[in-house]
Enzyme design. Sequence first.
Site: not given
Ligand code: COA
Length: 319
Positions: A111, A246, A276
């Site tokens: 990215c 980004h 993204n």
């Molecule tokens: N829909 C519903 N629930 C989801 C889900 C989805 N698409 N994806 C994950 N969950 C659930 C998880 O399983 C977890 O459930 P649990 O509590 O029962 O285990 C809960 O939601 C929370 O998950 P968590 O990973 O803590 O969520 P979060 O608030 O960290 O959000 C992301 C997840 C991926 C959206 C976030 O971490 C993020 O955006 N990170 C950066 C990723 C990124 O930008 N990557 C590319 C960079 S170049």
Amino acid sequence: MVGKIYGTGSCVPSRVMDNNDMAKIVETSDEWIRERTGIERRHIIEDETTSYMAGQAALRAVEQSGIDPAEIDMVIVATSSSETIFPCAACEVQKTVGAVHAAAYDLNAACTGFVLAFNSAQAYISAGIYRTILVVGAESMSNMIDWTDRGTCILFGDGAGAVLLRAEEGTPVCMAAHSDGIKGEALTQLSRHRKGWEQEENKESCMHMDGQAVFKFAVRKVPEIIEEVLEKADAKLEDIDYFVLHQANRRIIEAVAKRLKTDLAKFPMNLEEYANTSAATVPILLDEINRKGMLQRGQKLMLAGFGAGLTWAACLFEW
Ligand code: COA
């Protein structure tokens, strides 16, 4: 000499998948995706390929610039998802736009790729090596993700963006870039061309991500590198007209704006529409704000990218 942007272009697939479409594939909801990411829709390839989209975005940038493609000295395509390893996507773009005298190569920094390619182009121009450079970011993320993993598949989309740079006198461009290979496991994508990959389940070859680790990395490192570039340029946050970041997650951008104590209105966003698109987010957004008429010569822009590697980079330049 500095590289001035003479033209921008972009190309996204016509097929749109909104969050409700995603909820038919994995256990998720429109509400969850919007709240956690700000994403509403993403454009997903059908017959298009990475180098096709790269070529179309590049054609639009060249057309807007009014520059004869034969004058282009170099084509750099930032991508980690080209449909071919070789010829590289940049050679395909060269062919599409008719940049017959250009050198061409691909650059892979996930990215962060476009900002690093943009910085590289600026360095060639500032060194007097090349005068006219086409810089493209293009990705087909839908070919990489595990469509059964709701933690990643909802985050990504496909597309391409391009800028055409031409050497001119001007305020020096200021840049910085960093990597941290020790934390590389936070976001990985194995190559399907390594030995033994055929025996693996397809899932093993897909993207793996520790979402929270990437989130924390981004909200810490992006403000840091922006401040580093400002210090190098002897500029202030208030001098910047737009921060073109980004487009990974709305909450990451909000957190960066908050840490920098800067109005969110200076952080244009389009991730609700495209999600993204990795190396393509920054040039697609640049094209969008350019074509909306939001940019005037002399305005100061800060680009910042971050992602797998881990890698992060930024660039301050005058429009
Ligand atoms: N829909 C519903 N629930 C989801 C889900 C989805 N698409 N994806 C994950 N969950 C659930 C998880 O399983 C977890 O459930 P649990 O509590 O029962 O285990 C809960 O939601 C929370 O998950 P968590 O990973 O803590 O969520 P979060 O608030 O960290 O959000 C992301 C997840 C991926 C959206 C976030 O971490 C993020 O955006 N990170 C950066 C990723 C990124 O930008 N990557 C590319 C960079 S170049």
